[in-house]
Each structure stands twice: as C-alpha cells, then as structure tokens.
Write a protein that holds these residues in place. Sequence first.
Motif, PDB file in Angstrom:
ATOM      1  N   GLU A  81      63.074  60.926  51.432  1.00 60.39           N
ATOM      2  CA  GLU A  81      64.135  61.109  50.441  1.00 60.39           C
ATOM      3  C   GLU A  81      65.461  60.563  50.959  1.00 60.39           C
ATOM      4  O   GLU A  81      66.209  59.923  50.217  1.00 60.39           O
ATOM      5  N   MET A  84      65.553  56.827  50.669  1.00 55.94           N
ATOM      6  CA  MET A  84      65.757  56.368  49.292  1.00 55.94           C
ATOM      7  C   MET A  84      67.190  56.566  48.826  1.00 55.94           C
ATOM      8  O   MET A  84      67.711  55.788  48.037  1.00 55.94           O
ATOM      9  N   LYS A  85      67.827  57.624  49.301  1.00 54.87           N
ATOM     10  CA  LYS A  85      69.228  57.838  48.952  1.00 54.87           C
ATOM     11  C   LYS A  85      70.127  56.787  49.593  1.00 54.87           C
ATOM     12  O   LYS A  85      71.126  56.361  49.005  1.00 54.87           O
ATOM     13  N   CYS A  91      60.162  52.330  48.842  1.00 53.19           N
ATOM     14  CA  CYS A  91      59.146  52.852  47.931  1.00 53.19           C
ATOM     15  C   CYS A  91      58.168  53.724  48.704  1.00 53.19           C
ATOM     16  O   CYS A  91      57.998  53.581  49.919  1.00 53.19           O
ATOM     17  N   LYS A  97      57.047  64.408  40.883  1.00 53.99           N
ATOM     18  CA  LYS A  97      58.289  64.134  40.172  1.00 53.99           C
ATOM     19  C   LYS A  97      59.042  65.441  39.974  1.00 53.99           C
ATOM     20  O   LYS A  97      58.504  66.415  39.441  1.00 53.99           O
ATOM     21  N   ARG A 101      64.765  64.813  42.417  1.00 50.66           N
ATOM     22  CA  ARG A 101      64.388  63.479  42.899  1.00 50.66           C
ATOM     23  C   ARG A 101      64.721  62.387  41.888  1.00 50.66           C
ATOM     24  O   ARG A 101      65.047  61.262  42.275  1.00 50.66           O
ATOM     25  N   MET A 105      65.673  58.497  42.516  1.00 48.64           N
ATOM     26  CA  MET A 105      64.409  57.769  42.551  1.00 48.64           C
ATOM     27  C   MET A 105      64.016  57.356  41.140  1.00 48.64           C
ATOM     28  O   MET A 105      64.390  58.003  40.168  1.00 48.64           O
ATOM     29  N   ALA A 237      57.074  56.149  43.778  1.00 47.80           N
ATOM     30  CA  ALA A 237      58.511  56.298  43.577  1.00 47.80           C
ATOM     31  C   ALA A 237      59.235  55.242  44.401  1.00 47.80           C
ATOM     32  O   ALA A 237      58.790  54.881  45.489  1.00 47.80           O
ATOM     33  N   CYS A 238      60.337  54.736  43.863  1.00 52.04           N
ATOM     34  CA  CYS A 238      61.164  53.760  44.565  1.00 52.04           C
ATOM     35  C   CYS A 238      62.630  54.166  44.428  1.00 52.04           C
ATOM     36  O   CYS A 238      62.986  54.988  43.567  1.00 52.04           O
ATOM     37  N   SER A 239      63.462  53.577  45.262  1.00 52.09           N
ATOM     38  CA  SER A 239      64.899  53.797  45.147  1.00 52.09           C
ATOM     39  C   SER A 239      65.350  53.466  43.727  1.00 52.09           C
ATOM     40  O   SER A 239      64.872  52.499  43.122  1.00 52.09           O
ATOM     41  N   ASN A 240      66.272  54.260  43.205  1.00 54.47           N
ATOM     42  CA  ASN A 240      66.767  54.014  41.848  1.00 54.47           C
ATOM     43  C   ASN A 240      67.806  52.896  41.892  1.00 54.47           C
ATOM     44  O   ASN A 240      69.011  53.121  41.865  1.00 54.47           O
ATOM     45  N   GLY A 244      64.210  48.627  42.793  1.00 56.05           N
ATOM     46  CA  GLY A 244      63.245  49.702  42.631  1.00 56.05           C
ATOM     47  C   GLY A 244      62.678  49.769  41.227  1.00 56.05           C
ATOM     48  O   GLY A 244      61.468  49.943  41.037  1.00 56.05           O
TER      49      GLY A 244
END
Length: 293
Positions: A81, A84-85, A91, A97, A101, A105, A237-240, A244
């Motif tokens: 996490e 990703m932040k 990913c 979900k 998150r 994400m 899940a991938c970085s937003n 991503g």
Amino acid sequence: MCCKRRLLPLAFALVQGTALATGVSGVKPTVRWMTVDFPPLFMVTGPGHGVGDYAQGIAVARLGDYEHQLQAVPPNYQRIEQEMKARGDVCFAGFLKTAARERFMVFSEPYLMMLPIQLFVPADHPQPPATDSAVDLAGLLAAGTFRLGILGGRRYGASVDPVIDTYKDSPSVYRRYSKDQLGGLVSMMAAHEHGLDGILAYPSEITYLQKQPKATPLALRAYPLKGAPAFMYGYFACSNSDLGRAVIAGINQTIPGIRAQVAEIYSHDLTPETRASYLHLLHKEWGVELATN
C-alpha cells in the motif's frame, strides 16, 4: 495435483522473461509488480506457484505495450500500500477492494472468487460460542476472554475489518508481522504462547499449510463468522495514476478468459467438502463449471 498445476511454471516464466527485458528499449512505460510470499496465493519461495502468480503471469504476458519488473517485498500488505501511495507505476495481483484502498488504487474486475475468512480454533482448546455453527466475532472479542491472532497489515473484508479495527490497541488482538505469519500463528497456538485462542484465515491457507512437511501438527476446528458473505473477490490493483488505469483496462480484457483456470488452481487447496461448496458458488455466480473430482 502436480499435473493440474503444470501451467503455473509457464506463466511465471513469462513474467520473468518479460521482466528481464526491462530497460532494453527505453520506450515502453515500466510497470513494477509487487511479489510476496503468501502461500497459496503467492509463492516466491518453495515449490510451485500460487493463484496470484498464475494470474499475474497471464496478465503480464498479454500486456506487451509495457516493460515489467518484479519486486519482491516482505509479506506485509501495508508495504505494498505504501508503494502504491508513493509511486504511480505499482501493481499487485492479490488485493481485496476496500473504500480506503480505492482512494489511491484502481481495481480490476474480480478475477478470483474465494471462500470467506473463517475463525480457526485448536480442537483441544475451549470452543467459542456459536449459533448455527457461526461465531459472532464482535461479541466474542467484547467478552474479553478470547485472544485472536491475525496477520499484520491484512484486510479481512467489510464484515470483519471494523470489528478488528476497534481492537487496534487492545491485547485481545495480536498482529503478527514476521515472515512466517500464518504458520507462526499456528505454532504459537500449539505452544500456548501469548495465550492465542484462535486465528483468522482463509480455508485454502489452512489446508495448504497443514499439507506442508514441516507444518505444526495441530487439529483445528473452523467456524464461519456471523455476517460474513458467502464468498469474496480477489482483484488486481494498480496505483491510481494514468499508467495504473491504463494497465487495469488492459488486464480487464484478460479476466473472463482466466477465471476458470484460476478457480481450478484455487480449489486444489480446499478440503473435498469445502471444494464442493465452492464449486456450487462458482457456477451460481460466474457460470463457471469445473469437474467435481
């Protein structure tokens, strides 16, 4: 079982081969895939590869517009996490979900259907009160006489997380962050260390763990949790970020074609009785039908 898993080395080899190509052209954007040791979902060390490894391998092999790097990290979801932040190119192929998150994400369509978390208690310990075989986790912890072991950093789903979070500073819930998280918790119960009375785990994890040659011999009783869903979904899940979101869009195109094989691999680590229930749910929800033997 070995024959049914034979597609996994191929999928994993595709990931490794693609990763080695990183940086050669310098043109394609790079995706950093987090890998962890969380058997049977992910298996960085030891024989075989997990459900998440297989799904990730297929996705990577079909995402030819990107370079792909594998980055092994400690078995701690909070570490992923944090990555990703902090970055826009990360990913991971094995998250639940949650609303928290989703703030940083972007999630795929579900690729894995899992049986929900259960409470596992040593058969020779005092058993928790249950109604229709299900345990009220909130009531159990509120009584103050039961000490629960969980994996540090893991999220357990919408019906469980709020209960656990209310005990974040309480000795009633013990969080284990070491490498052998689940196996360590089972060993602690067997040795009566720290007074653990039960642990939360997925049925497939316990079945897999108990089949390992060096597993702690401990008979466990499983209890469904009151209010738990009949099943849970696993997601990529991938970085937003723009990258991503583009990667997830590409992954979504592969998911309908991998659900049956992913479910087949997942079901290997269920008891015969539990597998029968799982196959019924799988057909009911996704229309996927697998052989019963």
